[in-house]
Design a protein around this motif. Structure first.
Motif, PDB file in Angstrom:
ATOM      1  N   THR A  33       0.786  -1.090   0.072  1.00  0.00           N
ATOM      2  CA  THR A  33      -0.077  -0.060  -0.002  1.00  0.00           C
ATOM      3  C   THR A  33       0.894   1.215  -0.126  1.00  0.00           C
ATOM      4  N   SER A  34       1.815   1.346   1.041  1.00  0.00           N
ATOM      5  CA  SER A  34       2.548   2.478   0.844  1.00  0.00           C
ATOM      6  C   SER A  34       3.460   2.675  -0.422  1.00  0.00           C
ATOM      7  N   VAL A  35       3.995   1.685  -0.871  1.00  0.00           N
ATOM      8  CA  VAL A  35       4.809   1.730  -2.263  1.00  0.00           C
ATOM      9  C   VAL A  35       4.084   2.471  -3.197  1.00  0.00           C
ATOM     10  N   ILE A  36       2.881   1.624  -3.332  1.00  0.00           N
ATOM     11  CA  ILE A  36       1.791   2.284  -4.413  1.00  0.00           C
ATOM     12  C   ILE A  36       1.616   3.639  -4.215  1.00  0.00           C
ATOM     13  N   ALA A  37       0.895   3.898  -3.181  1.00  0.00           N
ATOM     14  CA  ALA A  37       0.436   5.029  -2.753  1.00  0.00           C
ATOM     15  C   ALA A  37       1.615   6.296  -3.154  1.00  0.00           C
ATOM     16  N   VAL A  38       2.883   5.992  -2.728  1.00  0.00           N
ATOM     17  CA  VAL A  38       3.904   7.122  -2.713  1.00  0.00           C
ATOM     18  C   VAL A  38       4.297   7.088  -4.235  1.00  0.00           C
ATOM     19  N   THR A  39       4.384   5.964  -4.875  1.00  0.00           N
ATOM     20  CA  THR A  39       4.848   6.286  -6.315  1.00  0.00           C
ATOM     21  C   THR A  39       3.674   6.856  -7.281  1.00  0.00           C
ATOM     22  N   ALA A  40       2.423   6.404  -6.766  1.00  0.00           N
ATOM     23  CA  ALA A  40       1.205   6.764  -7.773  1.00  0.00           C
ATOM     24  C   ALA A  40       0.974   8.253  -7.335  1.00  0.00           C
ATOM     25  N   LEU A  41       1.357   8.936  -6.302  1.00  0.00           N
ATOM     26  CA  LEU A  41       1.359  10.176  -5.989  1.00  0.00           C
ATOM     27  C   LEU A  41       2.348  11.060  -6.588  1.00  0.00           C
ATOM     28  N   CYS A 329       1.574 -13.745  -0.317  1.00  0.00           N
ATOM     29  CA  CYS A 329       2.007 -12.549  -0.461  1.00  0.00           C
ATOM     30  C   CYS A 329       1.406 -11.918  -1.768  1.00  0.00           C
ATOM     31  N   LEU A 330       1.041 -12.555  -2.757  1.00  0.00           N
ATOM     32  CA  LEU A 330       0.503 -12.140  -3.972  1.00  0.00           C
ATOM     33  C   LEU A 330      -1.219 -11.550  -3.556  1.00  0.00           C
ATOM     34  N   ILE A 331      -1.817 -12.232  -2.859  1.00  0.00           N
ATOM     35  CA  ILE A 331      -3.124 -11.752  -2.333  1.00  0.00           C
ATOM     36  C   ILE A 331      -2.813 -10.309  -1.606  1.00  0.00           C
ATOM     37  N   GLY A 332      -1.999 -10.475  -0.504  1.00  0.00           N
ATOM     38  CA  GLY A 332      -1.665  -9.272   0.174  1.00  0.00           C
ATOM     39  C   GLY A 332      -1.215  -8.096  -0.664  1.00  0.00           C
ATOM     40  N   LEU A 338      -4.675  -2.294  -4.218  1.00  0.00           N
ATOM     41  CA  LEU A 338      -5.979  -1.524  -4.422  1.00  0.00           C
ATOM     42  C   LEU A 338      -6.127  -0.709  -3.200  1.00  0.00           C
ATOM     43  N   CYS A 339      -5.533  -0.910  -1.987  1.00  0.00           N
ATOM     44  CA  CYS A 339      -5.463   0.228  -0.814  1.00  0.00           C
ATOM     45  C   CYS A 339      -4.544   1.333  -1.397  1.00  0.00           C
ATOM     46  N   GLY A 340      -3.437   1.016  -1.786  1.00  0.00           N
ATOM     47  CA  GLY A 340      -2.461   2.145  -2.323  1.00  0.00           C
ATOM     48  C   GLY A 340      -3.137   3.021  -3.337  1.00  0.00           C
ATOM     49  N   LEU A 341      -3.915   2.574  -4.480  1.00  0.00           N
ATOM     50  CA  LEU A 341      -4.265   3.338  -5.376  1.00  0.00           C
ATOM     51  C   LEU A 341      -5.735   4.108  -4.752  1.00  0.00           C
ATOM     52  N   GLY A 342      -6.206   3.440  -3.823  1.00  0.00           N
ATOM     53  CA  GLY A 342      -7.448   4.202  -3.040  1.00  0.00           C
ATOM     54  C   GLY A 342      -6.897   5.340  -2.221  1.00  0.00           C
ATOM     55  N   ILE A 343      -5.860   5.075  -1.541  1.00  0.00           N
ATOM     56  CA  ILE A 343      -5.398   6.142  -0.779  1.00  0.00           C
ATOM     57  C   ILE A 343      -4.785   7.157  -1.715  1.00  0.00           C
ATOM     58  N   LEU A 357      -3.093   6.360 -12.206  1.00  0.00           N
ATOM     59  CA  LEU A 357      -2.850   4.718 -12.157  1.00  0.00           C
ATOM     60  C   LEU A 357      -1.412   4.509 -12.488  1.00  0.00           C
ATOM     61  N   SER A 358      -0.504   4.113 -12.025  1.00  0.00           N
ATOM     62  CA  SER A 358       0.861   3.878 -12.498  1.00  0.00           C
ATOM     63  C   SER A 358       0.932   2.457 -12.649  1.00  0.00           C
ATOM     64  N   TRP A 359       1.064   1.970 -13.810  1.00  0.00           N
ATOM     65  CA  TRP A 359       0.995   0.487 -14.126  1.00  0.00           C
ATOM     66  C   TRP A 359       2.208  -0.080 -13.779  1.00  0.00           C
ATOM     67  N   ASN A 360       3.249   0.896 -13.957  1.00  0.00           N
ATOM     68  CA  ASN A 360       4.523   0.485 -13.678  1.00  0.00           C
ATOM     69  C   ASN A 360       4.782  -0.127 -12.153  1.00  0.00           C
ATOM     70  N   SER A 361       4.248   0.781 -11.117  1.00  0.00           N
ATOM     71  CA  SER A 361       4.315   0.410  -9.956  1.00  0.00           C
ATOM     72  C   SER A 361       3.671  -0.774  -9.368  1.00  0.00           C
ATOM     73  N   VAL A 362       2.320  -0.783 -10.155  1.00  0.00           N
ATOM     74  CA  VAL A 362       1.635  -1.860  -9.913  1.00  0.00           C
ATOM     75  C   VAL A 362       2.393  -3.510 -10.312  1.00  0.00           C
ATOM     76  N   PHE A 363       3.158  -3.303 -11.421  1.00  0.00           N
ATOM     77  CA  PHE A 363       3.888  -4.471 -12.005  1.00  0.00           C
ATOM     78  C   PHE A 363       4.791  -4.691 -10.879  1.00  0.00           C
ATOM     79  N   ILE A 364       5.534  -3.718 -10.510  1.00  0.00           N
ATOM     80  CA  ILE A 364       6.746  -3.604  -9.568  1.00  0.00           C
ATOM     81  C   ILE A 364       6.075  -4.243  -8.369  1.00  0.00           C
ATOM     82  N   ALA A 365       4.887  -3.844  -7.607  1.00  0.00           N
ATOM     83  CA  ALA A 365       4.428  -4.294  -6.402  1.00  0.00           C
ATOM     84  C   ALA A 365       4.219  -5.755  -6.600  1.00  0.00           C
ATOM     85  N   PHE A 366       3.712  -6.385  -7.649  1.00  0.00           N
ATOM     86  CA  PHE A 366       3.393  -7.611  -7.870  1.00  0.00           C
ATOM     87  C   PHE A 366       4.829  -8.553  -8.032  1.00  0.00           C
TER      88      PHE A 366
END
Ligand SMILES: Nc1ncnc2c1ncn2[C@@H]1O[C@H](COP(=O)(O)OP(=O)(O)OP(=O)(O)O)[C@@H](O)[C@H]1O
Ligand SMILES: [Mg+2]
Lengths: 396, 239
Positions: A33-41, A329-332, A338-343, A357-366
């Motif tokens: 969540t924090s990685v996604i939120a930070v990079t998306a922002l 881990c994948l479910i997490g 989702l939480c990260g993008l929401g935040i 929506l940063s696809w990069n960070s989504v792929f990186i997160a997965f």
């Protein structure tokens, strides 16, 4: 055992310990969540700035006095004529205007208001594409040459000074001077000038200079004919001024693009730093996964013994536990994304940034969460795989 | 079929090594039904675990179905456990969270048997031990005797060369014990090779041959003169 069977077995293992699996996921969820939120922002912010810049004046540049110069700074280092000549002779320059700005108090019939005064020439309105006339007219070259005491007000300032009254043709006082309002304009603000209180007023620079004891021009503002010509436009301006005034390193030019690049660099660095901090929480989450997996292996020692007694190979057990940790881990990761993008969406909503929506960070997160699943799952899974069948069966 | 020569095993406890098996040799032919008896601590379970490839001997040779087992690596041992051996434990050792059917399917999963064939064979095996009605029950919903029958179905489902049972009736009341023994006898009649450990003489007398352990060696190996026959409906026939 084939992959699908291992997969089902792992799912059963997760399902059998729902609460524990959920808690294990929590660490990963928080990290992702924090990685996604930070990079998306971060990326959202950058994109917003760049979009604004595309809209208004990606070709603009400024000319200043180099504040670090060793040469003596004089009030006529930049003149109105310099700007006029440059506009004529330089093929790369579309418009270039002298520019001075200050904050003043303007007095209307209603009340006195603070205003950002801009003194410039008529071409200023060609450069500032964000400005639109709402009433009356803008001032002309003639107004400027004749040093007419006229002013164009930002419409909000007009409302403040005149209330419901039509300000066109009315007078405003600035100290001892009285100016005629000839027009009002609206200005589409940069999205990031939040809650600005002072509004603008534009006057002809020749009139402005006529009021001053020792007039001096702060800077030039110009546009290049196209994006590719920005650099040559700046070089031509700098070379001309240096030659004309017989200086060496007296002048400094800067394009809007450079400022944006610098901003991007800054936000990029900030995003990276925050991502690293967020990444650390991801690693902590991974250690949590490992911890729980170790508990799980110990708790299921007997199950492992039974499976081995029935013919499970080391690799079967290894894969079963590894898949379990990867799935967790994948479910997490999914929930975290989702939480990260929401935040990020929430914050950008309140900060008036476009959500991104940063696809990069989504792929990186997965990628990251499966890597964490493998990395932190491997040790417990291997421990399970290496168990001696008879000792595992004896385990109480 | 099964040939053991000079098998030894000792356990280290602290700094002393305790010999448990002191050179055991045994030959079991295809289709035989052997009972192992002996006092507690004489090494019967230790021996059975060697036969079941769950544990490795220190020295000696063990040939099962023509394979020298003591020279096999981990992966090959897993294969032997899966394909050649069916093991029935005193404490059942069923997966607690899984249904009877799933428990019986488990050995076939490790043998890469297809889903539908697995289902068919497991159903058939459960019917064979009289549990056709209990396929979707979990172990907690079964009686001890029923659990042991699931375990037997599981042990048989990959058609192993030999069925090993370490005190299969040890945790059961005598009635359930007799039921289990009737199943063993039926399997024996169908040609399954069986080795069974027990403390009770009347259980042992269901077999054709009794091997007696004491202090890590075989002290007696004799044919059963008065065999006991049990039938599924609980009548005990003595011949
Ligand atoms: N892992 C071990 N470590 C140390 N000693 C062991 C271990 N396993 C078994 N032993 C010892 O080996 C001896 C033989 O044990 P085993 O279980 O083979 O006996 P058994 O004949 O099956 O007895 P019972 O009839 O009570 O089941 C016992 O004295 C036991 O204490
Ligand atoms: Mg024993």
């Amino acid at each position: 055992m084939n992959f699908m069977e291992s997969f089902y077995t792992a799912l059963e293992g997760i399902w059998a310990n729902k609460m524990r699996s959920a808690l294990t996921m929590l660490g990963i969820i928080i990290g992702i969540t924090s990685v996604i939120a930070v990079t998306a922002l971060g990326e959202g912010g950058q994109k917003a700035i760049n979009d604004e810049m595309e809209k208004f004046g990606q070709n603009t540049f400024n000319v200043f006095i180099n504040w670090e110069t060793k040469e003596k700074i004089e009030s006529d280092d930049l003149t109105i004529d310099d700007a006029a000549v440059l506009g004529r002779i330089s093929p790369a320059i579309e418009y270039i205007v002298p520019y001075s700005g200050t904050t003043i108090e303007l007095k209307g019939p209603k009340k006195e208001e603070r205003a950002n005064l801009t003194a410039t020439t008529a071409d200023y309105f060609n450069i500032q594409k964000r400005m639109k006339v709402t009433k009356g007219r803008l001032f002309s070259d003639t107004d400027d040459k004749e040093q007419r005491a006229v002013v164009v007000l930002e419409d909000k300032l007009g409302e403040k000074l005149f209330g419901q009254m039509n300000p066109i043709g009315q007078r405003v006082r600035w100290g001892n001077n009285s100016l005629v309002v000839i027009g009002t304009y609206s200005e589409e603000k940069f999205k990031f000038d939040m809650g600005q209180e002072t509004f603008g007023a534009v006057v002809p620079i020749q009139y402005y200079n006529s009021l001053l004891e020792e007039p001096s021009i702060h800077s030039f503002m110009g546009t290049a004919v196209d994006k590719a010509s920005v650099n040559s436009a700046m070089q031509q301006a700098k070379q001309y001024l240096t030659r004309k005034h017989q200086k060496n390193d007296h002048y400094m030019v800067r394009s809007m693009q450079e400022s944006v690049d610098q901003f991007n660099q800054l936000t990029g660095t900030l995003t990276l730093i925050f991502s690293i901090i967020a990444g650390i929480s991801l690693v902590v989450g991974g250690v949590g996964v490992m911890n729980i997996m170790l508990v799980s292996v110990t708790e299921r020692t007997r199950e492992i013994g039974i499976r081995k007694a029935l013919g499970a190979r080391r690799s079967d057990i290894l894969i079963q536990f590894l898949i379990e940790s990867i799935i967790v881990c994948l479910i997490g990761g999914l929930v975290g994304v989702l939480c990260g993008l929401g935040i990020a969406a929430l914050i950008s909503h309140f900060a008036n940034l476009p959500p991104l929506l940063s696809w990069n960070s989504v792929f990186i997160a997965f990628g990251f969460s499966s890597a964490i699943g493998i990395f932190f799952g491997l040790y417990p899974a291997n421990k399970a795989a290496k168990l001696d069948p008879i000792e595992a069966l004896r385990y109480e | 079929m099964l040939q053991v020569e000079g098998l030894t095993k000792s356990y280290k406890t602290g700094d002393s090594t305790l010999p448990i098996l002191k050179g055991v040799s045994l030959l079991v032919e295809q289709g035989e039904f052997v009972a192992i008896m002996g006092p507690s601590g004489s090494g019967k379970s230790t021996f059975m675990n060697m036969l079941g490839c769950l544990d490795r001997p220190d020295t000696g040779s063990y040939i099962l179905d023509g394979i020298e087992v003591s020279s096999l690596n981990d992966k090959q041992l897993a294969y032997v456990r899966n394909q050649k051996i069916g093991f029935v434990f005193q404490s059942f050792n069923l997966l607690a969270r899984s249904t009877s059917l799933h428990n019986v399917e488990l050995p076939m999963m490790y043998a890469n048997v297809s889903r539908s064939e697995r289902r068919n064979r497991a159903t058939e095996a459960l019917k064979r031990v009289g549990l056709g009605e209990r396929m979707h029950h979990k172990p907690t919903q079964l009686s001890g005797g029923q659990k042991q029958r699931v375990a037997i179905a599981r042990a048989l489902v990959n058609r192993p060369a030999i069925l090993l049972a370490d005190e299969p009736t040890g945790n059961l009341d005598s009635r359930s014990g007799v039921e289990i023994m009737s199943i063993f006898q039926e399997l024996h009649a169908q040609g399954v090779t069986i080795i069974l450990v027990t403390h009770e003489m009347d259980i042992a007398q269901h077999a054709e041959r009794i091997v007696t352990f004491k202090d890590g060696i075989i002290i007696r190996d004799e044919r059963v003169e008065e065999r006991v026959f049990s039938t599924p409906n609980d009548e005990v026939i003595v011949t």
